[in-house]
Motif scaffolding. Structure first.
Motif, mmCIF file in Angstrom:
data_model
loop_
_atom_site.group_PDB
_atom_site.id
_atom_site.type_symbol
_atom_site.label_atom_id
_atom_site.label_comp_id
_atom_site.label_asym_id
_atom_site.label_seq_id
_atom_site.Cartn_x
_atom_site.Cartn_y
_atom_site.Cartn_z
ATOM 1 N N HIS A 6 78.759 67.274 -62.548
ATOM 2 C CA HIS A 6 79.926 65.775 -62.354
ATOM 3 C C HIS A 6 80.870 66.753 -62.168
ATOM 4 N N GLY A 7 81.501 67.331 -63.246
ATOM 5 C CA GLY A 7 82.985 67.440 -63.337
ATOM 6 C C GLY A 7 82.697 68.410 -61.957
ATOM 7 N N THR A 8 82.614 68.982 -61.147
ATOM 8 C CA THR A 8 82.353 69.791 -59.603
ATOM 9 C C THR A 8 82.743 68.290 -58.873
ATOM 10 N N HIS A 9 81.545 67.904 -58.810
ATOM 11 C CA HIS A 9 81.669 66.474 -57.987
ATOM 12 C C HIS A 9 82.520 65.890 -58.154
ATOM 13 N N VAL A 10 83.477 65.621 -58.900
ATOM 14 C CA VAL A 10 84.412 64.451 -58.977
ATOM 15 C C VAL A 10 85.709 66.068 -58.411
ATOM 16 N N ALA A 11 85.764 67.060 -58.845
ATOM 17 C CA ALA A 11 87.285 68.266 -58.291
ATOM 18 C C ALA A 11 86.986 67.829 -57.181
ATOM 19 N N GLY A 12 86.032 68.131 -56.321
ATOM 20 C CA GLY A 12 85.898 68.247 -54.566
ATOM 21 C C GLY A 12 86.249 66.588 -54.196
ATOM 22 N N ILE A 13 85.945 65.578 -54.228
ATOM 23 C CA ILE A 13 86.973 64.506 -53.839
ATOM 24 C C ILE A 13 88.467 64.577 -54.191
ATOM 25 N N ILE A 14 88.949 65.580 -55.200
ATOM 26 C CA ILE A 14 90.536 65.076 -55.429
ATOM 27 C C ILE A 14 90.686 66.687 -54.073
ATOM 28 N N ALA A 15 90.154 67.340 -54.250
ATOM 29 C CA ALA A 15 90.853 68.946 -54.086
ATOM 30 C C ALA A 15 90.388 69.781 -53.117
ATOM 31 N N ILE B 259 83.489 70.472 -47.467
ATOM 32 C CA ILE B 259 84.541 68.888 -47.593
ATOM 33 C C ILE B 259 86.020 68.705 -47.117
ATOM 34 N N ASN B 260 86.821 67.836 -46.804
ATOM 35 C CA ASN B 260 87.899 67.592 -47.173
ATOM 36 C C ASN B 260 87.994 67.103 -48.232
ATOM 37 N N GLY B 261 88.914 67.473 -49.723
ATOM 38 C CA GLY B 261 89.560 66.763 -50.100
ATOM 39 C C GLY B 261 90.528 65.738 -50.127
ATOM 40 N N GLN B 262 90.962 65.055 -50.976
ATOM 41 C CA GLN B 262 91.904 63.855 -50.569
ATOM 42 C C GLN B 262 92.916 64.357 -50.285
ATOM 43 N N SER B 263 93.350 65.363 -51.012
ATOM 44 C CA SER B 263 94.561 66.103 -50.966
ATOM 45 C C SER B 263 94.959 67.596 -50.819
ATOM 46 N N ALA B 264 95.903 68.362 -50.311
ATOM 47 C CA ALA B 264 95.940 69.671 -49.871
ATOM 48 C C ALA B 264 96.990 70.418 -50.630
ATOM 49 N N PHE B 265 97.621 69.321 -51.777
ATOM 50 C CA PHE B 265 98.640 70.662 -52.481
ATOM 51 C C PHE B 265 98.759 69.890 -53.334
ATOM 52 N N VAL B 266 97.266 70.423 -54.117
ATOM 53 C CA VAL B 266 97.122 70.664 -55.769
ATOM 54 C C VAL B 266 95.999 70.905 -56.399
ATOM 55 N N ARG B 267 96.523 71.399 -57.546
ATOM 56 C CA ARG B 267 95.941 72.004 -58.296
ATOM 57 C C ARG B 267 95.066 70.897 -59.702
ATOM 58 N N ILE B 268 93.968 71.611 -59.597
ATOM 59 C CA ILE B 268 92.643 70.715 -60.247
ATOM 60 C C ILE B 268 92.756 71.446 -62.063
ATOM 61 N N PRO C 45 88.449 59.757 -58.186
ATOM 62 C CA PRO C 45 88.402 60.856 -57.518
ATOM 63 C C PRO C 45 89.460 60.204 -56.613
ATOM 64 N N GLU C 46 88.813 59.638 -55.384
ATOM 65 C CA GLU C 46 89.380 58.793 -54.637
ATOM 66 C C GLU C 46 90.496 58.566 -54.772
ATOM 67 N N VAL C 47 91.147 57.936 -55.517
ATOM 68 C CA VAL C 47 92.201 56.805 -55.709
ATOM 69 C C VAL C 47 92.847 58.284 -56.622
ATOM 70 N N ALA C 48 92.881 59.113 -57.500
ATOM 71 C CA ALA C 48 93.783 59.796 -57.938
ATOM 72 C C ALA C 48 93.561 60.743 -56.865
ATOM 73 N N GLY C 49 92.912 60.643 -55.439
ATOM 74 C CA GLY C 49 93.430 62.469 -55.290
ATOM 75 C C GLY C 49 94.315 61.860 -53.666
ATOM 76 N N VAL C 50 94.262 60.008 -53.674
ATOM 77 C CA VAL C 50 96.000 59.303 -52.594
ATOM 78 C C VAL C 50 96.701 59.692 -53.501
#
Length: 603
Positions: A358-367, A376-385, A529-534
């Motif tokens: 679950h956590g890996t799936h969430v992290a991928g959505i963000i980053a 896939i492409n995450g929501q943001s290119a400039f993050v650290r998980i 995480p879609e929103v957290a990534g945005v």
């Protein structure tokens, strides 16, 4: 949100038809006991179809007739189901009642969440459009996003380059608290469910179970007040309902296994070589018994449901769900923390990779690393998980949630994603204090609204923002679909005109899973995480924004030109979409960045 068991395609509420299921359970029992002569427990070394139907070879005409009757009954029962009931039939329930579909493979068409309605005709977050049309600046420092969840696969091919590293611990002496934050060896985050000796808690009891045990002990020590008695009665009813659902789910899976076995034993006698559609189609036409078996097996195999899948689910439920309802289970026995002390700093261990689906799936959505030619492409290119493991198979403890939020704040996170929740929170004030602490320190908290299809203005759901306080660093997220029509809102999603802030894609979301794999999940766990990534993308371009400003921008720039009437989760009744959340819209990265650019250009 995190409901354990979100394995392949996520969560949708609704119950299976117990009357029909129990009828078929009785048929199977009669078939095994009277028709086929089965006795005792099945032999694990035998083929499952041989266990269920050991006497088929040379079976009498009576036995073949009874088997034909059983197969007809099974097919007729499935024929009578609506499409919704059929979908529910090929699913199972976790301990919280979330419906989990199994056996289905994600399709490439499910990579839709970052799409734009105007350009792609899909109501996604418009993130790809934002990356194409806005010149993105690399910030001086990446935005740290804490993922409070299960574990995270920090070595995943699409995530390894964006995992947060605590440099003081990485360069420091092993076995020492080199940065003095109270956590020894926290190079890539912290596991609040681990023991100092390296063991890790994977399954925990539900909060309702823990509360029933606590209140029963209290009732034994003194007379309960009227309000306490009412609370205990509510707890007992909830406990019985959820534990009963788990038992019914196991019954359902066992019925399905017997049902599929009954078809396979006939088909194997006709030459079936494997549990697959091509092998099924290769069998020549035969009598009614064979064709009934073929029809029944096809219903399962077309959905990827095999005897191996069913056995796996049964085994998982037996092993993992049992602690959910164990009134004597105490997580602290393994973890080694002081259960009476909330601010107990330093318990746990540094292994953040445990139970990481679950956590890996969430992290991928963000980053997930963008434009690297894989995944896939995450929501943001400039993050650290920053992985913070708090959520077991079962319910998270309030203590761990509060301490994880404080860890994230104290170690540099700007955004915290929380894709989990529960209906009871006995130590909610400790979590509220952590939320207030995050607000004081300028950290945004993003939380999944839940998957029960209910109005959380009326139903308890935790964690949540403290009531009656100006908590402007909290965003509550519900789930939307890719369908720009009345089914825009995910049928499982919680909602609330006062409690839910906005919607985001949360159905059929493809993202990373452990072992360099990718799977599609449903849930508000994916929407959050879609929103957290945005939010992280917005902060990466405008790092001076406060949580209050980020929240305000995201709320004001939601996509509002949506179908006026949508099917309300849980009921399907056509409802004004604007009444399901505060903003009445879906998060939109393109519009958020455009608004932020105008805001800063005017200064």
């Amino acid at each position: 949100m995190r409901r354990r068991g979100e394995l392949s395609l996520g969560t949708v509420p609704g119950g299976f038809r117990m009357r029909a299921t129990m009828k078929r359970l009785m048929i199977v029992t009669l078939s095994c006991g009277m028709l086929l002569g089965c006795q005792g427990d099945p032999n694990p070394n035998l083929d499952p179809s041989a266990q269920a139907f050991p006497a088929l070879n040379g079976a009498s005409g009576l036995r073949r007739a009874q088997l034909l009757h059983y197969l007809r009954e099974a097919n007729e029962t499935l024929d009578s189901k609506t499409s919704s009931e059929m979908s529910d039939h090929f699913s199972y329930r976790d301990a919280k009642g979330n419906r989990i579909r199994y056996g289905e493979a994600p399709a490439t068409s499910e990579v839709w969440a970052l799409s734009d309605l105007e350009l792609d005709k899909i109501p996604g977050t418009s993130t790809e459009r934002a990356f194409r049309e806005f010149p993105m600046r690399t910030p001086e420092k990446p935005i740290i996003v804490a993922v409070i969840d299960g574990g995270v696969d920090i070595h995943h091919e699409d995530l390894a380059g964006v995992i947060w590293t605590n440099e003081a611990e990485e360069r420091g002496t092993p076995g020492r608290d080199n940065d003095g934050n109270g956590y020894v060896g926290d190079v890539h985050g912290w596991n609040f469910l681990g023991a100092a000796d390296g063991r890790n808690l994977e399954a925990n009891s539900l909060e309702v179970t823990r509360e029933v045990a606590r209140m029963r002990r209290l009732a034994e020590s003194r007379e309960l007040s009227e309000s306490e008695r009412a609370y205990l009665e509510k707890l007992e009813a909830s406990f019985e309902a959820q534990s009963g659902m788990a038992r019914r789910t196991l019954d359902k899976l066992r019925v399905q296994l017997k049902e599929l076995d009954s078809a396979l034993v006939v088909l194997r006698q006709a030459g079936l070589g494997s549990e697959s559609i091509p092998a099924l189609d290769a069998i020549p036409a035969g009598d009614e018994l064979l064709e009934q078996a073929r029809a029944l097996a096809r219903r399962y195999l077309e959905r990827g449901v095999t005897t191996a899948v069913l056995n796996q689910k049964i085994s998982w439920l037996q092993k993992e769900v049992e602690p959910h309802f164990d009134l004597n289970f105490n997580a602290s026995d393994l973890i080694g923390d002081d259960p009476a002390r909330m601010d107990d700093i330093g318990y746990g261990n540094s292994n953040v990779h445990v139970d990481a689906d679950h956590g890996t799936h969430v992290a991928g959505i963000i980053a997930a690393i963008r434009e690297n030619g894989i995944g896939i492409n995450g929501q943001s290119a400039f993050v650290r998980i920053m992985p913070l493991r708090v959520v077991p198979n079962g319910d998270e403890r309030d203590k761990d949630v509060g301490n994880a939020i404080r860890y994230a704040v104290d170690n540099g996170a700007r955004v915290v994603n929380m894709s989990f929740g529960k209906s009871y929170s006995p130590n909610r004030e400790y979590v509220y204090d952590a939320i207030r602490y995050a607000r004081q320190k300028g950290v945004l908290l993003v939380h999944a609204a839940g998957n029960s299809g209910v109005d959380i203005d009326l139903e308890d759901s935790f964690p949540r923002r403290p009531e009656g306080e100006p908590v402007d660093n909290w965003i509550e997220v519900a789930a939307s679909t890719k369908y720009f029509d009345a089914s825009l809102v995910a049928s499982f999603s919680n909602y609330g005109q006062k409690s839910v802030d906005l919607f985001a894609p949360g159905m059929g979301i493809l993202s990373s899973t452990p072992g360099n794999a990718y799977q599609s999940y449903d849930g508000t766990s994916m929407a959050s995480p879609e929103v957290a990534g945005v939010a992280a993308l917005l902060l990466s371009q405008y790092p001076r924004l406060t949580p209050r400003q980020v929240r305000a921008i995201l709320m004001r720039t939601v996509r509002g030109n949506v179908p006026e009437l949508v099917e309300a989760p849980g009921t399907g009744i056509l409802t004004d979409f604007a009444k399901l959340s505060v903003s009445g819209g879906i998060v939109n990265a393109y519009e958020a960045l455009k608004t932020a650019a105008l805001l800063f250009s005017s200064k």
